[in-house]
Design a protein around this motif. Structure first.
Motif, PDB file in Angstrom:
ATOM      1  N   ALA A 193       0.825  -1.211   0.000  1.00  0.00           N
ATOM      2  CA  ALA A 193       0.000   0.000   0.000  1.00  0.00           C
ATOM      3  C   ALA A 193       0.855   1.256   0.000  1.00  0.00           C
ATOM      4  O   ALA A 193       0.448   2.293  -0.540  1.00  0.00           O
ATOM      5  CB  ALA A 193      -0.931  -0.011   1.216  1.00  0.00           C
ATOM      6  N   ILE A 199      -4.620   0.015  -8.563  1.00  0.00           N
ATOM      7  CA  ILE A 199      -5.398  -1.144  -8.169  1.00  0.00           C
ATOM      8  C   ILE A 199      -4.614  -2.094  -7.272  1.00  0.00           C
ATOM      9  O   ILE A 199      -5.187  -2.746  -6.394  1.00  0.00           O
ATOM     10  CB  ILE A 199      -5.921  -1.891  -9.426  1.00  0.00           C
ATOM     11  N   GLU A 202      -4.845  -0.757  -3.808  1.00  0.00           N
ATOM     12  CA  GLU A 202      -6.197  -0.911  -3.273  1.00  0.00           C
ATOM     13  C   GLU A 202      -6.460  -2.353  -2.855  1.00  0.00           C
ATOM     14  O   GLU A 202      -7.039  -2.609  -1.792  1.00  0.00           O
ATOM     15  CB  GLU A 202      -7.218  -0.466  -4.322  1.00  0.00           C
ATOM     16  N   ARG A 203      -6.043  -3.300  -3.690  1.00  0.00           N
ATOM     17  CA  ARG A 203      -6.225  -4.708  -3.299  1.00  0.00           C
ATOM     18  C   ARG A 203      -5.416  -5.023  -2.043  1.00  0.00           C
ATOM     19  O   ARG A 203      -5.885  -5.739  -1.146  1.00  0.00           O
ATOM     20  CB  ARG A 203      -5.790  -5.629  -4.443  1.00  0.00           C
ATOM     21  N   ARG A 205      -4.572  -3.036   0.355  1.00  0.00           N
ATOM     22  CA  ARG A 205      -5.248  -2.470   1.537  1.00  0.00           C
ATOM     23  C   ARG A 205      -6.380  -3.382   2.002  1.00  0.00           C
ATOM     24  O   ARG A 205      -6.535  -3.639   3.197  1.00  0.00           O
ATOM     25  CB  ARG A 205      -5.804  -1.084   1.206  1.00  0.00           C
ATOM     26  N   SER A 206      -7.159  -3.873   1.054  1.00  0.00           N
ATOM     27  CA  SER A 206      -8.288  -4.732   1.410  1.00  0.00           C
ATOM     28  C   SER A 206      -7.814  -6.018   2.081  1.00  0.00           C
ATOM     29  O   SER A 206      -8.308  -6.391   3.158  1.00  0.00           O
ATOM     30  CB  SER A 206      -9.092  -5.056   0.145  1.00  0.00           C
ATOM     31  N   ARG A 289      -5.801   4.942   4.537  1.00  0.00           N
ATOM     32  CA  ARG A 289      -4.803   5.231   3.496  1.00  0.00           C
ATOM     33  C   ARG A 289      -3.649   6.074   4.028  1.00  0.00           C
ATOM     34  O   ARG A 289      -3.119   6.934   3.343  1.00  0.00           O
ATOM     35  CB  ARG A 289      -5.450   5.920   2.292  1.00  0.00           C
TER      36      ARG A 289
END
Length: 381
Positions: A193, A199, A202-203, A205-206, A289
């Motif tokens: 992150a 993308i 973002e992935r 982070r998830s 974030r």
């Protein structure tokens, strides 16, 4: 002995701390690579995205392995009895870790040699194994340390290990393994992150948020489990300056015994607090974030979780589940007074060099890694 400025007890404690520093150093520095490897097939879906991940850890992962090598070397030289029991009794488990780790350099070098999707996908899963399996088995090993290993010593100090690999895979040990996987995945996700974009970030982070939450739940469950588990407690008087003799003590199994150190040394509660607090803050940092907050917090969480295991069993290194009196402790499994002192002088010279060099490397390699930056680098994986 009078020519050595530090007494035996102090040197033993210093080497216990140094071993902890080396193992925690690997958990943080090597753990980020294991976490990224575990996330490789999931956080990156295309060949270009996976190349970003490979080039993020590829230039530095070998240097991060130094912490593991130093940890093994410290056990060999400073605590030879511990080395003899663990590296022989856990031999098959260590071979599995070694084979999995070997997949990483081979995967980095061979993956890009053939422009075939099946070839590259196979190596991607090999790199996943190289991240997931060592993290899992190292956690399982810590779980078995808390449970005690099936070994004993006879009157001549010969070691008899009576277990096998599959006996190590108990429910509690597997729980400890999942805690290990969860914390390194959170750490790897925090790194992704912070140093990737779009993308992939973002992935990451998830996945990191879910891994961090799972780590918190599993770590709490492990603490509750330990409170009902029988821990090893030394009931005889220990002379910290006495010669080496693991059989010269009495040990009893006491329900909740591994928690007794927290009443004897209240400051030790800082370790689980850092473990929970660091992982919780890492989840917050990923969700908000806050790139480097998440990374620093996950590092703190790993420090706290690993420290919790080490402090809980102090002064034990490896308890014995079959003959408790044979368990190895800090006071009865170390090298000689002179050996520890000479090694300390060598370490005092070389360890700062390693730390400074590592800091310099990461300063040079700082900054985001993107598909565009890889196109400008002819040496990229």
């Amino acid at each position: 002995m009078s020519t050595i400025p530090l007494d035996y007890e102090t040197l033993r404690l210093i080497w216990w701390l140094l071993l902890g520093v080396l193992l925690i150093g690997f958990a943080i520095m090597g753990g980020r690579d294991l976490g990224v490897g575990t996330l490789l097939p999931f956080a990156a879906r295309t060949d270009a995205e996976r190349r970003v991940l490979l080039n993020l850890i590829g230039p530095t992962w070998e240097g991060n392995q130094v912490w593991l090598i130093l940890g093994g070397g410290a056990i060999f030289a400073a605590f030879p009895s511990l080395y003899a029991v663990s590296f022989s009794g856990f031999y098959l488990a260590m071979m599995v870790i070694l084979v999995a780790l070997i997949l990483r350099p081979v995967g980095f070098k061979f993956r890009g040699k053939v422009e075939d999707k099946r070839w590259r996908t196979a190596w991607d899963w090999g790199l996943f194994i190289g991240g997931f399996v060592p993290a899992l088995i190292m956690g399982v090993a810590v779980g078995n340390v808390l449970l005690g290993a099936p070994f004993h010593l006879d009157h001549t100090m010969r070691i008899f290990y009576t277990g096998n690999f599959f006996q190590l895979l108990t429910p509690f040990a597997l729980l400890a393994g999942l805690v290990s996987v969860g914390m390194v995945v959170t750490h790897g996700a925090a790194l992704l992150a912070g140093r990737t974009e779009g993308i992939i970030a973002e992935r990451a982070r998830s996945y990191g948020i879910w891994a961090g939450l799972a780590t918190l739940v599993l770590f709490a469950l492990g603490g509750v489990w330990i409170s009902f588990m029988s821990g090893h407690v030394i009931t005889s008087v220990i002379d910290p300056n006495a010669p080496i003799n693991p059989l010269n003590k009495s040990v009893e199994l006491v329900p909740g015994g591994w928690l007794s150190n927290y009443s004897t040394y209240p400051w030790m509660i800082a370790a689980p607090v850092l473990g929970f607090g660091g992982m919780a803050l890492a989840v917050f940092g990923l969700a908000a974030r806050r790139k480097w907050l998440a990374y620093l917090a996950s590092s703190t969480g790993i420090f706290g979780i690993v420290s919790t295991a080490g402090l809980s069993i102090f002064p034990f290194f490896l308890p014995s589940s079959s003959v408790p009196n044979s368990g190895l402790t800090l006071w009865d499994s170390s090298s000689s007074h002179m050996t520890l002192f000479i090694m300390l002088l060598v370490t005092a010279f070389f360890l700062p060099i390693i730390v400074m060099y590592t800091g310099w490397v990461f300063r040079v390699m700082r900054g985001p890694v993107t598909s565009d930056s890889l196109g400008k680098n002819p040496n990229a994986y």
